[in-house]
Design an enzyme around this catalytic site. Sequence first.
Site, PDB file in Angstrom:
ATOM      1  CG  ASN A  52     -18.100-104.362  26.971  1.00  0.00           C
ATOM      2  OD1 ASN A  52     -17.987-105.425  26.345  1.00  0.00           O
ATOM      3  ND2 ASN A  52     -18.142-104.315  28.287  1.00  0.00           N
ATOM      4  CG  ASP A  60     -17.611-104.552  33.366  1.00  0.00           C
ATOM      5  OD1 ASP A  60     -18.337-105.415  33.885  1.00  0.00           O
ATOM      6  OD2 ASP A  60     -17.808-104.096  32.222  1.00  0.00           O
TER       7      ASP A  60
HETATM    8  C1  EPZ Z   1     -22.898-104.883  29.606  1.00  0.00           C
HETATM    9  O1  EPZ Z   1     -23.595-106.093  29.852  1.00  0.00           O
HETATM   10  C2  EPZ Z   1     -21.455-105.271  29.447  1.00  0.00           C
HETATM   11  N1  EPZ Z   1     -21.325-106.221  28.359  1.00  0.00           N
HETATM   12  C3  EPZ Z   1     -20.946-105.891  30.738  1.00  0.00           C
HETATM   13  O2  EPZ Z   1     -19.560-106.112  30.571  1.00  0.00           O
HETATM   14  C4  EPZ Z   1     -21.154-104.917  31.904  1.00  0.00           C
HETATM   15  O3  EPZ Z   1     -20.777-105.551  33.091  1.00  0.00           O
HETATM   16  C5  EPZ Z   1     -22.622-104.508  31.963  1.00  0.00           C
HETATM   17  O4  EPZ Z   1     -23.056-103.978  30.687  1.00  0.00           O
HETATM   18  C6  EPZ Z   1     -22.909-103.462  33.019  1.00  0.00           C
HETATM   19  O5  EPZ Z   1     -22.121-102.331  32.768  1.00  0.00           O
HETATM   20  C7  EPZ Z   1     -21.312-105.802  27.106  1.00  0.00           C
HETATM   21  O6  EPZ Z   1     -21.395-104.613  26.813  1.00  0.00           O
HETATM   22  C8  EPZ Z   1     -21.145-106.840  26.071  1.00  0.00           C
HETATM   23  P1  EPZ Z   1     -26.950-104.916  31.399  1.00  0.00           P
HETATM   24  P2  EPZ Z   1     -25.157-106.170  29.691  1.00  0.00           P
HETATM   25  O7  EPZ Z   1     -27.996-105.400  30.468  1.00  0.00           O
HETATM   26  O8  EPZ Z   1     -25.614-105.170  28.715  1.00  0.00           O
HETATM   27  C9  EPZ Z   1     -30.410-106.954  33.930  1.00  0.00           C
HETATM   28  C10 EPZ Z   1     -17.546-107.360  30.800  1.00  0.00           C
HETATM   29  O9  EPZ Z   1     -16.860-107.955  31.659  1.00  0.00           O
HETATM   30  N2  EPZ Z   1     -31.131-107.274  32.690  1.00  0.00           N
HETATM   31  O10 EPZ Z   1     -26.650-103.454  31.446  1.00  0.00           O
HETATM   32  O11 EPZ Z   1     -25.494-107.590  29.475  1.00  0.00           O
HETATM   33  C11 EPZ Z   1     -29.104-107.718  34.089  1.00  0.00           C
HETATM   34  O12 EPZ Z   1     -29.317-109.032  34.550  1.00  0.00           O
HETATM   35  C12 EPZ Z   1     -19.011-107.362  30.918  1.00  0.00           C
HETATM   36  O13 EPZ Z   1     -17.056-106.765  29.832  1.00  0.00           O
HETATM   37  C13 EPZ Z   1     -32.389-107.840  32.780  1.00  0.00           C
HETATM   38  O14 EPZ Z   1     -32.909-108.084  33.869  1.00  0.00           O
HETATM   39  O15 EPZ Z   1     -25.616-105.709  31.134  1.00  0.00           O
HETATM   40  C14 EPZ Z   1     -28.352-106.835  35.050  1.00  0.00           C
HETATM   41  O16 EPZ Z   1     -28.777-107.099  36.354  1.00  0.00           O
HETATM   42  C15 EPZ Z   1     -19.663-108.420  31.634  1.00  0.00           C
HETATM   43  N3  EPZ Z   1     -33.050-108.134  31.622  1.00  0.00           N
HETATM   44  C16 EPZ Z   1     -28.810-105.423  34.669  1.00  0.00           C
HETATM   45  O17 EPZ Z   1     -30.002-105.606  33.879  1.00  0.00           O
HETATM   46  C17 EPZ Z   1     -32.523-107.876  30.400  1.00  0.00           C
HETATM   47  O18 EPZ Z   1     -33.197-108.155  29.396  1.00  0.00           O
HETATM   48  C18 EPZ Z   1     -27.844-104.626  33.839  1.00  0.00           C
HETATM   49  O19 EPZ Z   1     -27.280-105.449  32.844  1.00  0.00           O
HETATM   50  C19 EPZ Z   1     -31.243-107.300  30.329  1.00  0.00           C
HETATM   51  C20 EPZ Z   1     -30.564-107.000  31.491  1.00  0.00           C
END
Ligand code: EPZ
Length: 443
Positions: free
Chosen positions: A44, A330
């Site tokens: 990541n 994760d």
């Molecule tokens: C990052 O995902 C990681 N992926 C994920 O890793 C990780 O689980 C996650 O961060 C949390 O640490 C990458 O870095 C590629 P978020 P990300 O936006 O950025 C909500 C793995 O297995 N949200 O921090 O997509 C979302 O639904 C993975 O390596 C909105 O509502 O996660 C969640 O509930 C999977 N609207 C929360 O925010 C948006 O526009 C946090 O998600 C964006 C996010």
Amino acid sequence: MKRSPRSIRSRHISRTNENSRFVINGLGGKRALSGEVIIGGAKNAALKLMAASVLFKNKVILENVPEIEDIKRMSDLLNAIGVVVSKKKTGVYDLRVGRRCSTSLLDDISKRFRASIVLSGPLLARFGKVSFPHPGGCLIGERPIDIFLDGFRKMGAQIKESKGRYLFTATGGTLTGTTIHMRQQSVTATETFMMAGVLASGETVIKNASLEPEIEDLAKFLIDGGASITGIGTTTIRICGGGLLTALSPHRVLPDRIEAGSYLILAALAGKDVKITNCNPWHLELLIELLRDSGVGIVVSGDTVTVTGEQGTLKSFDLKTHEYPGFPTDLQAPMTVFLTQTEGEGKVFETIFEGRLGYAEALASMGADIIAMDAHRIIVKGPSSLHGKTLESPDLRAGLAFVIAAIIAKGISIIHNVYNIDRGYDHVEKKLRAIGVDIKRLR
Ligand code: EPZ
């Protein structure tokens, strides 16, 4: 000649291991693993560093890049738009923006992984437009992109959505710095706005920014290239926009704390003397504390964490996922496997994603005592003896949790859909065999 979508796809998607399965002969509860697991670079972080190459005027060199499927997908996606990605040797990649660069991301590659969305920031900031489909990735919840849309609108982008694709256009060709107060911390949105801010006019302020170490690694890379960024590691990040960046030296990707944590949990369950090397123990602090409090013997020295086995009965505890520096979502699935082997009752509360406990049913079918409360909460009672089973890896982290469960279980387990595990874990069966796991990959 007009190319068909099929031929464009086959030119850019490198070969995948989609039909593999793992066959694991479990230890039946014995503590038998010993040796060393060398941790690779963080998925990541590496994916975002590759996307950030678009902000540079010269070639960037990345070292310690993990050899995983998501990196191949990001290379495919970049190559398809004209960013030349060349693998020099294991873990070392050169990336250079070619003379002609497209701003339209291919549908089928982008839909394979969530990190494809981070390319929207640098492409929009550099070329004034970008189009892409809703990003894919692990099926762990709804995963909307509203925070991205709101932030880019504030930076002066026009946003259109049609037939499942988004088109962002910067008014006057340039993004404008502004304050983006995220309604919720988002790792990829923080990274995307940080990259966009590097070439925006004026100052971009990201409030309620995420604190994950991978964001710090990306900021360091950008700052080394000449970007002006302050507040990293706090919830307010300020970026002062300027010109294209210049890479002066190779950047080494930080160690993968989730890979390290996953092997640490495995070692805590089945290790007699396992060293996890080339990791950053600071990033594993909370995990180490939880495992120690539960009764696992752990010694930390430099970049090595050694598990020396259990000290008495392992005790249960409650687990609640939280943004960094809280317990990482994760590592939630591997830690649930740990709780199946502890004495007592532990509640697992997944606060980040609403679909990340779906794997619990499969663990129960292996003999785990798990009660589902709702989409976010389960109760794990232990210890339970697990037995081998045929399983389907539902997503990257749950897939690795199944591997851990299969290793501690009695008998043979078959894990299908190993592609999901290969997306994020570098040479998984090689690393496991090195510490004594009986694992085979069948294609
Ligand atoms: C990052 O995902 C990681 N992926 C994920 O890793 C990780 O689980 C996650 O961060 C949390 O640490 C990458 O870095 C590629 P978020 P990300 O936006 O950025 C909500 C793995 O297995 N949200 O921090 O997509 C979302 O639904 C993975 O390596 C909105 O509502 O996660 C969640 O509930 C999977 N609207 C929360 O925010 C948006 O526009 C946090 O998600 C964006 C996010």
